[in-house]
Design an enzyme around this catalytic site. Sequence first.
Site, PDB file in Angstrom:
ATOM      1  CB  CYS A   2      55.707  -3.844  -0.476  1.00  0.00           C
ATOM      2  SG  CYS A   2      55.754  -2.253   0.312  1.00  0.00           S
ATOM      3  NE  ARG A  27      57.038  -6.999  -5.252  1.00  0.00           N
ATOM      4  CZ  ARG A  27      56.355  -6.874  -6.373  1.00  0.00           C
ATOM      5  NH1 ARG A  27      56.788  -7.458  -7.457  1.00  0.00           N
ATOM      6  NH2 ARG A  27      55.252  -6.183  -6.423  1.00  0.00           N
ATOM      7  CD1 TRP A  74      61.136   1.283  -2.161  1.00  0.00           C
ATOM      8  CD2 TRP A  74      59.133   2.258  -2.323  1.00  0.00           C
ATOM      9  NE1 TRP A  74      61.306   2.490  -2.800  1.00  0.00           N
ATOM     10  CE2 TRP A  74      60.087   3.111  -2.911  1.00  0.00           C
ATOM     11  CE3 TRP A  74      57.810   2.665  -2.306  1.00  0.00           C
ATOM     12  CZ2 TRP A  74      59.756   4.336  -3.489  1.00  0.00           C
ATOM     13  CZ3 TRP A  74      57.470   3.886  -2.871  1.00  0.00           C
ATOM     14  CH2 TRP A  74      58.441   4.705  -3.449  1.00  0.00           C
ATOM     15  CG  ASN A 100      52.803  -4.342  -2.725  1.00  0.00           C
ATOM     16  OD1 ASN A 100      53.078  -3.153  -2.784  1.00  0.00           O
ATOM     17  ND2 ASN A 100      52.994  -5.178  -3.726  1.00  0.00           N
ATOM     18  N   GLY A 101      50.888  -1.675  -1.176  1.00  0.00           N
ATOM     19  CA  GLY A 101      49.952  -0.740  -1.821  1.00  0.00           C
ATOM     20  C   GLY A 101      49.718   0.455  -0.920  1.00  0.00           C
ATOM     21  CD  GLU A 495      68.023   3.307 -19.641  1.00  0.00           C
ATOM     22  OE1 GLU A 495      67.105   4.075 -19.336  1.00  0.00           O
ATOM     23  OE2 GLU A 495      68.268   2.264 -19.019  1.00  0.00           O
ATOM     24  CE  LYS A 499      69.538   1.822 -15.728  1.00  0.00           C
ATOM     25  NZ  LYS A 499      68.378   1.585 -16.540  1.00  0.00           N
ATOM     26  CD  GLU A 502      67.730   3.417 -12.206  1.00  0.00           C
ATOM     27  OE1 GLU A 502      68.295   3.056 -13.248  1.00  0.00           O
ATOM     28  OE2 GLU A 502      66.706   2.888 -11.787  1.00  0.00           O
ATOM     29  CG  HIS A 518      69.751  25.948 -27.073  1.00  0.00           C
ATOM     30  ND1 HIS A 518      69.649  27.130 -27.778  1.00  0.00           N
ATOM     31  CD2 HIS A 518      69.921  24.970 -27.999  1.00  0.00           C
ATOM     32  CE1 HIS A 518      69.736  26.871 -29.072  1.00  0.00           C
ATOM     33  NE2 HIS A 518      69.909  25.570 -29.231  1.00  0.00           N
ATOM     34  CE  LYS A 618      63.913  -5.289 -12.597  1.00  0.00           C
ATOM     35  NZ  LYS A 618      64.672  -4.201 -13.202  1.00  0.00           N
TER      36      LYS A 618
HETATM   37  C1  F6R Z   1      65.419   2.094 -14.331  1.00  0.00           C
HETATM   38  C2  F6R Z   1      64.264   1.357 -13.933  1.00  0.00           C
HETATM   39  C3  F6R Z   1      62.933   2.045 -13.864  1.00  0.00           C
HETATM   40  C4  F6R Z   1      61.909   1.215 -14.627  1.00  0.00           C
HETATM   41  C5  F6R Z   1      60.512   1.817 -14.466  1.00  0.00           C
HETATM   42  C6  F6R Z   1      59.485   1.049 -15.269  1.00  0.00           C
HETATM   43  O1  F6R Z   1      66.569   1.325 -14.298  1.00  0.00           O
HETATM   44  O2  F6R Z   1      64.344   0.195 -13.673  1.00  0.00           O
HETATM   45  O3  F6R Z   1      63.007   3.333 -14.372  1.00  0.00           O
HETATM   46  O4  F6R Z   1      62.279   1.170 -15.958  1.00  0.00           O
HETATM   47  O5  F6R Z   1      60.157   1.796 -13.122  1.00  0.00           O
HETATM   48  O6  F6R Z   1      59.456  -0.294 -14.896  1.00  0.00           O
HETATM   49  P1  F6R Z   1      58.727  -1.366 -15.781  1.00  0.00           P
HETATM   50  O7  F6R Z   1      59.481  -1.524 -17.051  1.00  0.00           O
HETATM   51  O8  F6R Z   1      58.728  -2.612 -14.958  1.00  0.00           O
HETATM   52  O9  F6R Z   1      57.339  -0.847 -16.029  1.00  0.00           O
END
Ligand code: F6R
Length: 623
Positions: A2, A27, A74, A100-101, A495, A499, A502, A518, A618
């Site tokens: 948010c 956000r 969000w 937000n929260g 990772e 990616k 996502e 396994h 994010k």
């Molecule tokens: C993946 C991604 C998330 C963040 C996670 C932690 O691409 O962006 O998995 O890595 O939410 O975010 P931060 O680093 O901001 O604590």
Amino acid sequence: MCGIVGYVGRAEAAPILLDGLRRLEYRGYDSAGVAIVDGDHVETRKCAGRIAGLSKLMAEHPAPGTYGISHTRWATHGKPTDQNAHPHFDESGKLALVHNGVIENYQQIKDALLQEGPHHFTSETDTEVLAHLVGKIYDDSAVGVVDPRRHKALLVEALRTALQQVIGTYGIALVHADIPDFIVGARRGSPLVLGVGKDENFLASDVSAIVAHTRDAVYLNDFDLVAVERDKFEISSLAGERGSHAISKVEFTAEDIKKGDYPHYMLKEIFEQPGSVRDAMRGRLSVEECTAKLGGLNMTPAQLRDVGRVVLTGCGTALHAGMVGEYLIEQLAHIPVEVEYASEFRHRNTPMTTDTLVFAISQSGETADTLGALRESKRKGHRTLGICNNVASTIARESDGGVYMHAGPEIGVAATKSFTSQVVILTLIGLLLGRMRHLSTAEGSSIIAALESLPEKIEQILKMSDQIKEVAKKYVKATGMLFFGRQFNFPIALEAALKLKEITYLYAEGHPSAELKHGVIALVKPELPSVFIAPDDAVFSKNMNNIEQVRARKGPIIAVTTASGAAKLKGIADDIITVPDADDIVMPVLTVIPLQLFAYHLAVALGRDVDKPRNLAKSVTVE
Ligand code: F6R
């Protein structure tokens, strides 16, 4: 998670709010709305979907006025519908609030309100309950009060009284139709920053929303309330004490958060990595002493030497960086390292020795779980350091010290450059701790040389973007993907899978290569490619065995390897992506980049919204 933007000044609020929301869209993008005060009434426009939809609505139905609040959502409580979009109103329809929260005890508050008198709720949100509570407290206290200055104080007081009843987290902004040119904000657990302008002031979840207007910012702390007018602001605490906060200069400009000629922020940020990796090392390598210099750790050499155990905590991509860090620090410094999901670490009683040093890793510095882990660690008396990109973030401010990434703003929801910066910083930490123990000057020098060679090698990988695009396009029909790696490259498998998930929405898993046999091998089939991250290192032949096991079962194979590995994999792997040769220690910084590009190009080929993948946001500021 948010985004909030508020404006009070002399300009039309609508374009400023919309522009700010666009910059905060990373956000959350489930719905959006504004409330602008026009004379004695609040005009609101809101709708499910993205800011583009709200812009269209506002073009058709303008909302004039020089102060207002806005929100991009969000969804937590309630579906992403028009009704649930913020702002929400109180019973009188004069008070509008964005939030937000999460208000955890909203049901109790709602029940109590309904018992006391008529309240008509039109949404399923916790936020609307808060708006009713604040509005009721204000209305009760304002009866018979005529002095407009008293109204301002009473509105702040109403918010304070309401928040004292709230269990949960919030970043809040509100306006009231009867109180001109006045916004009230508050924060607990969700970031809120005040932008200080000339004859105008701003409130936002993140400075990127307001940096086009001002670079003077006041970062609010948890339990702060702020009363904002055109030409002044006043901060007080939830307990009612007056606060004073310094004005800081935002370290980036509006230019830094533009996409430039890139089609997506994600691609721009992938291509920024030669620079961001360089910036993560800048001024931190001592060639004479063959070590790293990390003054921000705020630790004496004796304290660093006494570290007996390291805990690395974070979420998502940051956690994966921590997993690379585990290999790095254990190898370089021979100190036992544990990597803990922040969400688990904060709620379980991890045994901690007194010589344990904790690092909270977070790009945003606002992730609720990581912040919770940091606070829990500090509460237990452990020195807790941050590895953050956002220098003004809560984690950066609450940690006992740390290392900034200096990667510049990361806007793409999928983290890319922050990951490589985190890995580089963890290498520096390993180098520093190692050089205080058994690492020789020669070994220290060779690690420094390996680190310094990274930007140029990353440039070489980036030149392969078109080639990687062609490989990615071959796999548009894949039903999912498996990723495998060993040692330093096992976390890269995780990772790379993250990616891919996502931004392509394809099913993906990452595993240590040897785990294949396994259980995972049951999934192998012609429609499910396996990606092996297998540079020609000490474990290459072991990876080769696993590659053969997949091949025998007709699973397509994509290999990320070095030139000598490519020669050995010719005729075995279906597609080979070759990265420059490098020391094992820095290899993960190189192997991850083609896989970021691979996920990106595949997502584009599949027509996905790369910078705003579905359901994600994010900066995850809720638990
Ligand atoms: C993946 C991604 C998330 C963040 C996670 C932690 O691409 O962006 O998995 O890595 O939410 O975010 P931060 O680093 O901001 O604590």
